[in-house]
Scaffold this motif. Sequence first.
Motif, PDB file in Angstrom:
ATOM      1  N   LYS A  27       1.584 -13.670  21.038  1.00  0.00           N
ATOM      2  CA  LYS A  27       2.386 -14.854  21.350  1.00  0.00           C
ATOM      3  C   LYS A  27       3.862 -14.623  21.079  1.00  0.00           C
ATOM      4  CE  LYS A  27      -0.885 -18.639  20.730  1.00  0.00           C
ATOM      5  NZ  LYS A  27      -1.246 -19.799  19.910  1.00  0.00           N
ATOM      6  N   GLU A  28       4.156 -14.058  19.913  1.00  0.00           N
ATOM      7  CA  GLU A  28       5.552 -13.902  19.484  1.00  0.00           C
ATOM      8  C   GLU A  28       6.187 -12.598  19.945  1.00  0.00           C
ATOM      9  OE1 GLU A  28       5.652 -14.474  15.266  1.00  0.00           O
ATOM     10  OE2 GLU A  28       4.851 -16.510  15.407  1.00  0.00           O
ATOM     11  N   LYS A  29       5.369 -11.637  20.357  1.00  0.00           N
ATOM     12  CA  LYS A  29       5.854 -10.319  20.768  1.00  0.00           C
ATOM     13  C   LYS A  29       6.730  -9.683  19.673  1.00  0.00           C
ATOM     14  CE  LYS A  29       5.745 -11.383  25.701  1.00  0.00           C
ATOM     15  NZ  LYS A  29       4.709 -12.324  25.611  1.00  0.00           N
ATOM     16  N   ASN A  30       6.273  -9.853  18.433  1.00  0.00           N
ATOM     17  CA  ASN A  30       7.009  -9.355  17.278  1.00  0.00           C
ATOM     18  C   ASN A  30       6.043  -8.630  16.348  1.00  0.00           C
ATOM     19  OD1 ASN A  30       8.545  -8.890  15.012  1.00  0.00           O
ATOM     20  ND2 ASN A  30       9.084 -11.019  14.652  1.00  0.00           N
ATOM     21  N   VAL A  31       6.310  -7.350  16.103  1.00  0.00           N
ATOM     22  CA  VAL A  31       5.448  -6.547  15.235  1.00  0.00           C
ATOM     23  C   VAL A  31       6.221  -6.009  14.029  1.00  0.00           C
ATOM     24  CG1 VAL A  31       3.837  -5.882  17.052  1.00  0.00           C
ATOM     25  CG2 VAL A  31       5.859  -4.476  16.636  1.00  0.00           C
ATOM     26  N   GLU A  32       7.364  -6.595  13.772  1.00  0.00           N
ATOM     27  CA  GLU A  32       8.248  -6.106  12.716  1.00  0.00           C
ATOM     28  C   GLU A  32       7.559  -6.028  11.351  1.00  0.00           C
ATOM     29  OE1 GLU A  32      12.291  -7.703  10.606  1.00  0.00           O
ATOM     30  OE2 GLU A  32      12.111  -7.952  12.774  1.00  0.00           O
ATOM     31  N   ASP A  33       6.696  -6.978  11.048  1.00  0.00           N
ATOM     32  CA  ASP A  33       6.066  -7.026   9.731  1.00  0.00           C
ATOM     33  C   ASP A  33       4.732  -6.293   9.653  1.00  0.00           C
ATOM     34  OD1 ASP A  33       8.159  -8.530   8.683  1.00  0.00           O
ATOM     35  OD2 ASP A  33       7.246 -10.420   9.298  1.00  0.00           O
ATOM     36  N   LEU A  34       4.332  -5.635  10.715  1.00  0.00           N
ATOM     37  CA  LEU A  34       3.067  -4.899  10.698  1.00  0.00           C
ATOM     38  C   LEU A  34       3.275  -3.492  10.155  1.00  0.00           C
ATOM     39  CD1 LEU A  34       1.371  -5.758  14.104  1.00  0.00           C
ATOM     40  CD2 LEU A  34       0.891  -6.719  11.865  1.00  0.00           C
ATOM     41  N   SER A  35       2.264  -3.005   9.460  1.00  0.00           N
ATOM     42  CA  SER A  35       2.287  -1.639   8.951  1.00  0.00           C
ATOM     43  C   SER A  35       1.458  -0.752   9.879  1.00  0.00           C
ATOM     44  CB  SER A  35       1.705  -1.606   7.540  1.00  0.00           C
ATOM     45  OG  SER A  35       1.416  -0.281   7.159  1.00  0.00           O
ATOM     46  N   LEU A  36       2.109   0.195  10.512  1.00  0.00           N
ATOM     47  CA  LEU A  36       1.412   1.132  11.392  1.00  0.00           C
ATOM     48  C   LEU A  36       0.354   1.917  10.615  1.00  0.00           C
ATOM     49  CD1 LEU A  36       1.049   2.509  14.128  1.00  0.00           C
ATOM     50  CD2 LEU A  36       2.921   4.056  13.495  1.00  0.00           C
ATOM     51  N   MET A  37       0.699   2.335   9.406  1.00  0.00           N
ATOM     52  CA  MET A  37      -0.241   3.113   8.596  1.00  0.00           C
ATOM     53  C   MET A  37      -1.476   2.280   8.261  1.00  0.00           C
ATOM     54  SD  MET A  37      -0.966   5.981   7.217  1.00  0.00           S
ATOM     55  CE  MET A  37       0.545   6.889   7.216  1.00  0.00           C
ATOM     56  N   MET A  38      -1.306   1.009   7.935  1.00  0.00           N
ATOM     57  CA  MET A  38      -2.437   0.147   7.613  1.00  0.00           C
ATOM     58  C   MET A  38      -3.365   0.010   8.813  1.00  0.00           C
ATOM     59  SD  MET A  38      -3.850  -3.221   7.924  1.00  0.00           S
ATOM     60  CE  MET A  38      -2.511  -4.044   8.729  1.00  0.00           C
ATOM     61  N   ILE A  39      -2.780  -0.198   9.991  1.00  0.00           N
ATOM     62  CA  ILE A  39      -3.587  -0.348  11.199  1.00  0.00           C
ATOM     63  C   ILE A  39      -4.359   0.947  11.481  1.00  0.00           C
ATOM     64  CG2 ILE A  39      -3.538  -0.754  13.688  1.00  0.00           C
ATOM     65  CD1 ILE A  39      -0.960  -2.422  13.176  1.00  0.00           C
ATOM     66  N   ALA A  40      -3.677   2.082  11.369  1.00  0.00           N
ATOM     67  CA  ALA A  40      -4.315   3.374  11.646  1.00  0.00           C
ATOM     68  C   ALA A  40      -5.460   3.652  10.664  1.00  0.00           C
ATOM     69  CB  ALA A  40      -3.279   4.489  11.584  1.00  0.00           C
ATOM     70  N   VAL A  41      -5.225   3.421   9.389  1.00  0.00           N
ATOM     71  CA  VAL A  41      -6.256   3.661   8.377  1.00  0.00           C
ATOM     72  C   VAL A  41      -7.437   2.717   8.588  1.00  0.00           C
ATOM     73  CG1 VAL A  41      -6.760   3.498   5.895  1.00  0.00           C
ATOM     74  CG2 VAL A  41      -4.674   4.632   6.673  1.00  0.00           C
ATOM     75  N   LEU A  42      -7.149   1.475   8.927  1.00  0.00           N
ATOM     76  CA  LEU A  42      -8.210   0.501   9.179  1.00  0.00           C
ATOM     77  C   LEU A  42      -9.066   0.920  10.370  1.00  0.00           C
ATOM     78  CD1 LEU A  42      -9.396  -2.139   8.188  1.00  0.00           C
ATOM     79  CD2 LEU A  42      -7.725  -3.351   9.582  1.00  0.00           C
ATOM     80  N   ILE A  43      -8.444   1.388  11.443  1.00  0.00           N
ATOM     81  CA  ILE A  43      -9.203   1.841  12.616  1.00  0.00           C
ATOM     82  C   ILE A  43     -10.101   3.027  12.260  1.00  0.00           C
ATOM     83  CG2 ILE A  43      -9.004   2.936  14.893  1.00  0.00           C
ATOM     84  CD1 ILE A  43      -6.518   1.130  15.348  1.00  0.00           C
ATOM     85  N   VAL A  44      -9.567   3.964  11.495  1.00  0.00           N
ATOM     86  CA  VAL A  44     -10.376   5.122  11.087  1.00  0.00           C
ATOM     87  C   VAL A  44     -11.549   4.667  10.223  1.00  0.00           C
ATOM     88  CG1 VAL A  44     -10.391   7.247   9.710  1.00  0.00           C
ATOM     89  CG2 VAL A  44      -8.504   6.802  11.279  1.00  0.00           C
ATOM     90  N   GLY A  45     -11.290   3.821   9.245  1.00  0.00           N
ATOM     91  CA  GLY A  45     -12.351   3.334   8.366  1.00  0.00           C
ATOM     92  C   GLY A  45     -13.417   2.558   9.117  1.00  0.00           C
ATOM     93  N   LEU A  46     -12.991   1.667  10.000  1.00  0.00           N
ATOM     94  CA  LEU A  46     -13.952   0.888  10.792  1.00  0.00           C
ATOM     95  C   LEU A  46     -14.767   1.786  11.719  1.00  0.00           C
ATOM     96  CD1 LEU A  46     -11.631  -2.121  11.651  1.00  0.00           C
ATOM     97  CD2 LEU A  46     -13.683  -2.212  10.206  1.00  0.00           C
ATOM     98  N   SER A  47     -14.122   2.785  12.280  1.00  0.00           N
ATOM     99  CA  SER A  47     -14.830   3.732  13.150  1.00  0.00           C
ATOM    100  C   SER A  47     -15.904   4.490  12.373  1.00  0.00           C
ATOM    101  CB  SER A  47     -13.845   4.716  13.786  1.00  0.00           C
ATOM    102  OG  SER A  47     -12.920   4.031  14.596  1.00  0.00           O
ATOM    103  N   LEU A  48     -15.582   4.849  11.133  1.00  0.00           N
ATOM    104  CA  LEU A  48     -16.579   5.521  10.288  1.00  0.00           C
ATOM    105  C   LEU A  48     -17.744   4.588   9.969  1.00  0.00           C
ATOM    106  CD1 LEU A  48     -14.248   7.530   7.890  1.00  0.00           C
ATOM    107  CD2 LEU A  48     -15.700   8.438   9.727  1.00  0.00           C
ATOM    108  N   TRP A  49     -17.467   3.292   9.799  1.00  0.00           N
ATOM    109  CA  TRP A  49     -18.541   2.324   9.595  1.00  0.00           C
ATOM    110  C   TRP A  49     -19.434   2.231  10.830  1.00  0.00           C
ATOM    111  CZ3 TRP A  49     -20.829   0.507   5.606  1.00  0.00           C
ATOM    112  CH2 TRP A  49     -20.142   0.309   4.410  1.00  0.00           C
TER     113      TRP A  49
END
Length: 85
Positions: A27-49
């Motif tokens: 909606k806001e088209k704003n990702v300034e406060d997102l952590s790229l590392m957090m997203i990447a680690v979460l995707i890897v962890g979820l994929s392992l699950w």
Amino acid sequence: MNENILGLVAGGITSVAMLPQLIKVLKEKNVEDLSLMMIAVLIVGLSLWVWYGILKDELPIILSNAFAVLVNIGLLLAYFKYRQK
């Protein structure tokens, strides 16, 4: 209560946890406060699950984590689309 139903409910609730964040970013088209590392680690962890769920033949683990992977991949794509260069 059936174990699979409990697993599906628990997995469903945790899987949608990032959905409000994805909706807000889109909606806001704003990702300034997102952590790229957090997203990447979460995707890897979820994929392992997901992989673990496949090895154990546990449908609730597979479905809930696969959905969460898709939501977080959407967030990752939005991150690259809307980040400030």
